[in-house]
Design a protein around this motif. Structure first.
Motif, PDB file in Angstrom:
ATOM      1  N   ARG A  43       3.361  -5.381  14.343  1.00 51.48           N
ATOM      2  CA  ARG A  43       2.344  -6.494  14.597  1.00 51.48           C
ATOM      3  C   ARG A  43       1.916  -6.413  13.126  1.00 51.48           C
ATOM      4  NH1 ARG A  43      -2.726  -8.549  17.818  1.00 51.48           N
ATOM      5  NH2 ARG A  43      -2.193  -9.904  16.080  1.00 51.48           N
ATOM      6  N   THR A  44       2.132  -8.054  12.805  1.00 60.68           N
ATOM      7  CA  THR A  44       0.648  -7.991  11.766  1.00 60.68           C
ATOM      8  C   THR A  44      -0.817  -9.717  12.013  1.00 60.68           C
ATOM      9  OG1 THR A  44       1.308 -10.488  11.207  1.00 60.68           O
ATOM     10  CG2 THR A  44       2.507  -8.404   9.122  1.00 60.68           C
ATOM     11  N   ILE A  54      -5.451 -10.715   7.478  1.00 65.99           N
ATOM     12  CA  ILE A  54      -5.052  -9.913   6.876  1.00 65.99           C
ATOM     13  C   ILE A  54      -5.552  -8.185   7.016  1.00 65.99           C
ATOM     14  CG2 ILE A  54      -3.688  -8.557   4.387  1.00 65.99           C
ATOM     15  CD1 ILE A  54      -3.304 -11.455   3.463  1.00 65.99           C
ATOM     16  N   ARG A  55      -4.977  -7.244   7.372  1.00 64.18           N
ATOM     17  CA  ARG A  55      -6.411  -6.085   7.653  1.00 64.18           C
ATOM     18  C   ARG A  55      -5.112  -4.460   6.296  1.00 64.18           C
ATOM     19  NH1 ARG A  55      -7.464  -6.505  14.007  1.00 64.18           N
ATOM     20  NH2 ARG A  55      -8.024  -8.399  14.202  1.00 64.18           N
ATOM     21  N   LEU A  56      -5.761  -4.926   5.448  1.00 62.68           N
ATOM     22  CA  LEU A  56      -5.072  -3.606   4.621  1.00 62.68           C
ATOM     23  C   LEU A  56      -6.160  -3.358   4.441  1.00 62.68           C
ATOM     24  CD1 LEU A  56      -2.070  -5.896   2.228  1.00 62.68           C
ATOM     25  CD2 LEU A  56      -1.473  -4.161   4.640  1.00 62.68           C
ATOM     26  N   TRP A  57      -5.615  -1.974   3.646  1.00 62.86           N
ATOM     27  CA  TRP A  57      -7.145  -1.478   2.764  1.00 62.86           C
ATOM     28  C   TRP A  57      -7.831  -0.928   1.623  1.00 62.86           C
ATOM     29  CZ3 TRP A  57      -4.606   0.344   7.142  1.00 62.86           C
ATOM     30  CH2 TRP A  57      -4.943   1.410   8.192  1.00 62.86           C
ATOM     31  N   GLY A  58      -8.082  -2.020   1.085  1.00 64.30           N
ATOM     32  CA  GLY A  58      -8.216  -3.044  -0.169  1.00 64.30           C
ATOM     33  C   GLY A  58      -8.488  -1.756  -0.708  1.00 64.30           C
ATOM     34  N   THR A  59      -9.298  -0.804  -0.541  1.00 67.68           N
ATOM     35  CA  THR A  59      -9.106   0.582  -1.820  1.00 67.68           C
ATOM     36  C   THR A  59      -7.867   1.433  -1.927  1.00 67.68           C
ATOM     37  OG1 THR A  59     -10.530   1.323  -0.133  1.00 67.68           O
ATOM     38  CG2 THR A  59     -11.827   0.252  -2.122  1.00 67.68           C
ATOM     39  N   MET A  60      -7.294   1.426  -1.323  1.00 67.54           N
ATOM     40  CA  MET A  60      -5.648   2.027  -1.414  1.00 67.54           C
ATOM     41  C   MET A  60      -4.364   1.199  -1.756  1.00 67.54           C
ATOM     42  SD  MET A  60      -5.923   3.317   2.881  1.00 67.54           S
ATOM     43  CE  MET A  60      -4.651   4.107   2.927  1.00 67.54           C
ATOM     44  N   THR A  61      -3.631   1.451  -2.643  1.00 60.24           N
ATOM     45  CA  THR A  61      -2.537   1.235  -3.296  1.00 60.24           C
ATOM     46  C   THR A  61      -1.190   0.515  -2.124  1.00 60.24           C
ATOM     47  OG1 THR A  61      -1.004   2.971  -2.738  1.00 60.24           O
ATOM     48  CG2 THR A  61      -2.989   3.031  -5.155  1.00 60.24           C
ATOM     49  N   ALA A  62      -0.964  -0.492  -2.416  1.00 64.58           N
ATOM     50  CA  ALA A  62       0.178  -1.438  -1.431  1.00 64.58           C
ATOM     51  C   ALA A  62       0.721   0.383  -0.903  1.00 64.58           C
ATOM     52  CB  ALA A  62       1.245  -1.752  -2.709  1.00 64.58           C
ATOM     53  N   GLU A  71       1.444 -11.452  -2.416  1.00 64.99           N
ATOM     54  CA  GLU A  71       1.091  -9.887  -1.793  1.00 64.99           C
ATOM     55  C   GLU A  71       1.215  -8.975  -0.591  1.00 64.99           C
ATOM     56  OE1 GLU A  71       1.053  -8.322  -6.088  1.00 64.99           O
ATOM     57  OE2 GLU A  71       3.172  -9.511  -6.549  1.00 64.99           O
ATOM     58  N   GLN A  72      -0.178  -9.806  -1.261  1.00 63.59           N
ATOM     59  CA  GLN A  72      -0.985  -9.124   0.477  1.00 63.59           C
ATOM     60  C   GLN A  72      -0.147  -9.226   2.297  1.00 63.59           C
ATOM     61  OE1 GLN A  72      -5.393  -9.236   0.334  1.00 63.59           O
ATOM     62  NE2 GLN A  72      -5.578  -9.140  -1.247  1.00 63.59           N
ATOM     63  N   ARG A  73       0.313  -9.902   2.062  1.00 59.78           N
ATOM     64  CA  ARG A  73       1.067 -10.657   3.707  1.00 59.78           C
ATOM     65  C   ARG A  73       2.263  -9.506   3.323  1.00 59.78           C
ATOM     66  NH1 ARG A  73      -0.919 -12.931   7.379  1.00 59.78           N
ATOM     67  NH2 ARG A  73      -2.791 -14.363   7.471  1.00 59.78           N
ATOM     68  N   ARG A  74       2.690  -9.688   1.895  1.00 62.42           N
ATOM     69  CA  ARG A  74       3.690  -8.705   2.150  1.00 62.42           C
ATOM     70  C   ARG A  74       3.774  -7.646   2.132  1.00 62.42           C
ATOM     71  NH1 ARG A  74       8.415 -11.927   0.260  1.00 62.42           N
ATOM     72  NH2 ARG A  74       8.443 -13.711  -0.559  1.00 62.42           N
ATOM     73  N   VAL A  75       3.210  -6.765   1.467  1.00 59.78           N
ATOM     74  CA  VAL A  75       2.465  -5.696   1.795  1.00 59.78           C
ATOM     75  C   VAL A  75       2.125  -5.017   3.572  1.00 59.78           C
ATOM     76  CG1 VAL A  75       0.570  -3.565   1.390  1.00 59.78           C
ATOM     77  CG2 VAL A  75       1.656  -5.020  -0.054  1.00 59.78           C
ATOM     78  N   GLU A  76       1.425  -5.982   4.087  1.00 59.73           N
ATOM     79  CA  GLU A  76       1.540  -6.406   5.419  1.00 59.73           C
ATOM     80  C   GLU A  76       2.199  -5.722   6.025  1.00 59.73           C
ATOM     81  OE1 GLU A  76      -2.060  -7.854   8.192  1.00 59.73           O
ATOM     82  OE2 GLU A  76      -0.586  -9.487   7.281  1.00 59.73           O
TER      83      GLU A  76
END
Length: 271
Positions: free
Chosen positions: A98-99, A103-111, A173-178
């Motif tokens: 799921r997404t 957006i729940r990405l780790w901001g200090t980690m790379t894509a 792009e953040q959405r796509r990374v997720e």
């Protein structure tokens, strides 16, 4: 069982091959009934949407399907197995990804590093192997990193951004990374919570086309919560409408668009 209930049940005479089914699901928080006696199913290799006004119970329902909440009553099955009380990590391992609306990405980690997290459920190396890093583990780490880059390319993230911190990427792009992170767990069912939120019309149209590609190329079943009715009507084979925690309509886009209960839920009583 009534005729209406039989029609809602995946094997209730319809012959539908359902990858997931929920039978009479309710969720009660204290005295608040957030979801009330909702039955629902997702045909295999289909795109299904859940819609409804704010506060309709959509995200609560989503969270029960993925194990974040346990239903107060009812039963959830995935690939024929009861997952009603199953932990979220085990549901992911079973093939559900799921997404999130936010957006729940780790901001200090790379894509790439964010997508590697999504592959953790499929990695074979245990704690000891991760510490000692024998050749077999190093090969696996190299393979999953290659796969992470392939996933980012597949979802449309430019290669020059693979090693940028997630916090520095554009919203789209953040959405796509997720989505790439979710796909990295090799799911059979992908749940997307407000995937076009914050996108401009061009980005929303691109993501709509991409969802169809995911279904057709990866043989995925997709469930989405979405407020953009143009997206919902353009991509969904089946739509379920919730209002105040109850299912008020269900069917194909044309049926739902013309349903008086749906019109009233969104526009209020007229006159």
């Amino acid at each position: 069982m009534t005729a209406a209930e039989a029609a809602e049940t995946p094997q209730g005479g319809t012959g539908v091959d359902a990858i997931l089914s929920a039978e009479r699901i309710s969720k009660i928080f204290g005295g608040l009934v957030a979801v009330n006696d909702v039955s629902f199913f997702i045909p295999r290799r289909s795109i299904v949407s859940i819609i409804g006004p704010n506060g309709a119970g959509k995200t609560t329902f989503f969270n029960m399907l993925t194990g974040l909440y346990k239903p107060s009553t009812g039963r959830i099955s995935f690939e024929g197995n009861d997952i009603t009380r199953t932990r979220p990590d085990l549901i992911t391992r079973a093939g559900v990804a799921r997404t999130f609306q936010n957006i729940r990405l780790w901001g200090t980690m790379t894509a790439v590093e964010n997508v590697l997290v999504g592959q953790h459920a499929r990695m074979k190396a245990g704690l000891l192997g991760s510490i000692l890093r024998p050749p077999k583990v190093r090969r696996e780490e190299s393979d999953v990193r290659d796969k992470a880059r392939e996933m980012l390319k597949y979802v449309g993230v430019p290669e020059r951004h693979f090693d940028q911190l997630a916090i520095n990427l554009s919203y789209g792009e953040q959405r796509r990374v997720e989505i790439a992170r979710a796909l990295a767990s090799d799911p059979h069912l992908l749940l997307l919570d407000e995937p076009t939120a914050g996108m401009n019309p061009q980005e929303s149209a691109q993501l709509t086309d991409f969802m169809t590609r995911l279904r057709d190329e990866l043989n995925l079943s997709i469930l989405l919560i979405e407020h953009d009715m143009k997206v919902v009507m353009g991509v969904s084979q089946r739509i379920t409408v919730l209002d105040h925690g109850e299912k008020i309509a269900e069917g194909d886009p044309q049926q739902v668009r013309a349903n008086p209960a749906v019109i009233e839920a969104y526009l209020g009583k007229q006159g």
